[in-house]
Design a protein around this motif. Sequence first.
Motif, PDB file in Angstrom:
ATOM      1  N   ALA A  15     -15.795  26.448  23.706  1.00 35.88           N
ATOM      2  CA  ALA A  15     -15.975  25.871  22.378  1.00 35.88           C
ATOM      3  C   ALA A  15     -16.888  26.751  21.528  1.00 35.88           C
ATOM      4  O   ALA A  15     -16.634  26.969  20.335  1.00 35.88           O
ATOM      5  CB  ALA A  15     -16.539  24.453  22.492  1.00 35.88           C
ATOM      6  N   VAL A  16     -17.952  27.259  22.109  1.00 35.15           N
ATOM      7  CA  VAL A  16     -18.875  28.146  21.385  1.00 35.15           C
ATOM      8  C   VAL A  16     -18.156  29.426  21.006  1.00 35.15           C
ATOM      9  O   VAL A  16     -18.294  29.925  19.883  1.00 35.15           O
ATOM     10  CB  VAL A  16     -20.132  28.427  22.244  1.00 35.15           C
ATOM     11  N   LEU A  17     -17.344  29.955  21.900  1.00 33.14           N
ATOM     12  CA  LEU A  17     -16.611  31.183  21.627  1.00 33.14           C
ATOM     13  C   LEU A  17     -15.607  30.999  20.492  1.00 33.14           C
ATOM     14  O   LEU A  17     -15.518  31.822  19.583  1.00 33.14           O
ATOM     15  CB  LEU A  17     -15.892  31.655  22.905  1.00 33.14           C
ATOM     16  N   ILE A  18     -14.881  29.904  20.503  1.00 33.95           N
ATOM     17  CA  ILE A  18     -13.892  29.640  19.465  1.00 33.95           C
ATOM     18  C   ILE A  18     -14.569  29.409  18.112  1.00 33.95           C
ATOM     19  O   ILE A  18     -14.112  29.907  17.088  1.00 33.95           O
ATOM     20  CB  ILE A  18     -13.008  28.438  19.862  1.00 33.95           C
ATOM     21  N   SER A  19     -15.689  28.704  18.098  1.00 31.85           N
ATOM     22  CA  SER A  19     -16.379  28.478  16.817  1.00 31.85           C
ATOM     23  C   SER A  19     -16.974  29.780  16.284  1.00 31.85           C
ATOM     24  O   SER A  19     -16.994  30.005  15.081  1.00 31.85           O
ATOM     25  CB  SER A  19     -17.452  27.398  16.972  1.00 31.85           C
ATOM     26  N   GLY A  20     -17.439  30.639  17.165  1.00 32.37           N
ATOM     27  CA  GLY A  20     -17.970  31.935  16.744  1.00 32.37           C
ATOM     28  C   GLY A  20     -16.888  32.816  16.155  1.00 32.37           C
ATOM     29  O   GLY A  20     -17.091  33.482  15.143  1.00 32.37           O
ATOM     30  N   LEU A  21     -15.721  32.840  16.779  1.00 29.70           N
ATOM     31  CA  LEU A  21     -14.615  33.629  16.247  1.00 29.70           C
ATOM     32  C   LEU A  21     -14.108  33.046  14.935  1.00 29.70           C
ATOM     33  O   LEU A  21     -13.682  33.791  14.048  1.00 29.70           O
ATOM     34  CB  LEU A  21     -13.485  33.700  17.273  1.00 29.70           C
ATOM     35  N   GLY A  22     -14.140  31.756  14.808  1.00 33.35           N
ATOM     36  CA  GLY A  22     -13.730  31.124  13.560  1.00 33.35           C
ATOM     37  C   GLY A  22     -14.673  31.494  12.415  1.00 33.35           C
ATOM     38  O   GLY A  22     -14.254  31.656  11.265  1.00 33.35           O
ATOM     39  N   ALA A  23     -15.960  31.645  12.691  1.00 27.93           N
ATOM     40  CA  ALA A  23     -16.922  32.028  11.659  1.00 27.93           C
ATOM     41  C   ALA A  23     -16.690  33.467  11.219  1.00 27.93           C
ATOM     42  O   ALA A  23     -16.865  33.803  10.044  1.00 27.93           O
ATOM     43  CB  ALA A  23     -18.347  31.860  12.181  1.00 27.93           C
ATOM     44  N   CYS A  24     -16.269  34.329  12.138  1.00 22.99           N
ATOM     45  CA  CYS A  24     -15.977  35.712  11.776  1.00 22.99           C
ATOM     46  C   CYS A  24     -14.724  35.813  10.910  1.00 22.99           C
ATOM     47  O   CYS A  24     -14.597  36.725  10.104  1.00 22.99           O
ATOM     48  CB  CYS A  24     -15.782  36.561  13.029  1.00 22.99           C
ATOM     49  N   ALA A  25     -13.793  34.912  11.098  1.00 20.76           N
ATOM     50  CA  ALA A  25     -12.544  34.965  10.350  1.00 20.76           C
ATOM     51  C   ALA A  25     -12.697  34.428   8.940  1.00 20.76           C
ATOM     52  O   ALA A  25     -11.815  34.610   8.112  1.00 20.76           O
ATOM     53  CB  ALA A  25     -11.481  34.161  11.087  1.00 20.76           C
TER      54      ALA A  25
END
Length: 119
Positions: A15-25
């Motif tokens: 979940a942390v990984l997906i939210s971090g990648l979403g912030a980069c996008a």
Amino acid sequence: MNLPVKNLMRLSFGAVLISGLGACANNSAQPVMANSPLTGPVNTGTYPHFTPDPKGETTQFTPEEKQALIARTTAAKTAAQSGPSADPAAAAKKQADLQKLIKQQQDDLTAIEGKKTTP
């Protein structure tokens, strides 16, 4: 009991990984610091100088002072190369003292070598 904790850790990491990648996008059209007074580098066409220009610690020589200093140092150099004294009497006294010293040293040397006994 350990198995559910491992699964829970894996899910939270995901979940942390997906939210971090979403912030980069997230690409916003407006820059983050749009209200900042600093607009970024500006090409002024000149080389950047980060230090002030150095100033002389003393006043600079005028051309007249420069020529006077050159003349004074040249005269001192010529005087130093001309000889130890311009007075002939002082030069003759110095030469006599050197001859006396040479004679004394020769007498001492012959006495040391035993060729002549001292009185």
